[in-house]
Design a protein around this motif. Structure first.
Motif, mmCIF file in Angstrom:
data_model
loop_
_atom_site.group_PDB
_atom_site.id
_atom_site.type_symbol
_atom_site.label_atom_id
_atom_site.label_comp_id
_atom_site.label_asym_id
_atom_site.label_seq_id
_atom_site.Cartn_x
_atom_site.Cartn_y
_atom_site.Cartn_z
ATOM 1 N N LEU A 6 0.851 -1.192 0.000
ATOM 2 C CA LEU A 6 0.000 0.000 0.000
ATOM 3 C C LEU A 6 0.886 1.240 0.000
ATOM 4 O O LEU A 6 1.378 1.666 1.047
ATOM 5 C CB LEU A 6 -0.914 0.010 1.225
ATOM 6 N N LEU A 26 1.257 -5.166 3.894
ATOM 7 C CA LEU A 26 0.069 -5.822 4.445
ATOM 8 C C LEU A 26 0.096 -7.303 4.129
ATOM 9 O O LEU A 26 0.720 -7.728 3.164
ATOM 10 C CB LEU A 26 -1.201 -5.225 3.822
ATOM 11 N N ILE A 58 -4.994 -2.866 8.267
ATOM 12 C CA ILE A 58 -4.076 -1.774 7.945
ATOM 13 C C ILE A 58 -3.715 -1.056 9.228
ATOM 14 O O ILE A 58 -4.585 -0.518 9.908
ATOM 15 C CB ILE A 58 -4.716 -0.790 6.957
#
Length: 114
Positions: free
Chosen positions: A43, A63, A73
Motif C-alpha cells: 500500500l 500488508l 491496515i
C-alpha cells in the motif's frame, strides 16, 4: 523513481475512515513477490502532509491478506522509502489514486535530513 518498471497488479481497494476524513486506496501485489509471498500486499500512499510533515513522495505500508480476503491496515507501520534517506535506491512511485486529502499523523514522519 529510476524510471525502471517494477510490475505490480492492483488487487483491490480499501476504504479508510479516519478523524480527518474518508478515502479509498488501491492495494497492490508486487509480481516479483507473489511466488514466495502470495498473500503479501503493498500500500503506497501520500497524505496531505506530504512535503511538510511526511516524505513528499509518499510512504508505504506492507500488508498481509488474511483469511476471507480481509486486510488489517496499521498506519503506525507506515514507513519512508529508502530514497527518502538519500540512499541509492529505486523506490516505487505513489500512484495519484492513493493520495489522501487529509494528513496521516501515524507512522514515520519526514526524515531528519529534510
Amino acid at each position: 523513481s529510476s524510471g525502471d518498471v517494477r510490475p505490480a497488479h492492483r488487487v483491490g481497494r480499501v476504504r479508510l475512515r479516519m478523524p480527518g476524513g474518508e478515502a479509498t486506496l488501491a492495494l497492490y501485489a508486487l509480481d516479483d513477490l507473489q511466488a514466495t509471498l502470495p498473500d503479501h500486499l503493498f500500500l503506497p500512499f501520500r497524505d496531505a502532509g506530504a512535503g511538510k510533515d511526511t516524505y513528499g513522495a509518499g510512504r508505504y505500508v506492507e500488508l498481509e491478506r488474511l483469511p476471507g480476503g480481509v486486510v488489517e491496515i496499521d498506519l503506525n507501520r507506515a514507513y519512508n522509502p529508502d530514497c527518502a534517506y538519500g540512499l541509492a535506491a529505486q523506490c516505487p512511485v505513489t500512484p495519484d489514486e492513493n493520495t489522501l486529502p487529509f494528513a496521516v499523523t501515524a507512522g514515520e514522519r519526514v526524515p531528519p535530513s529534510h
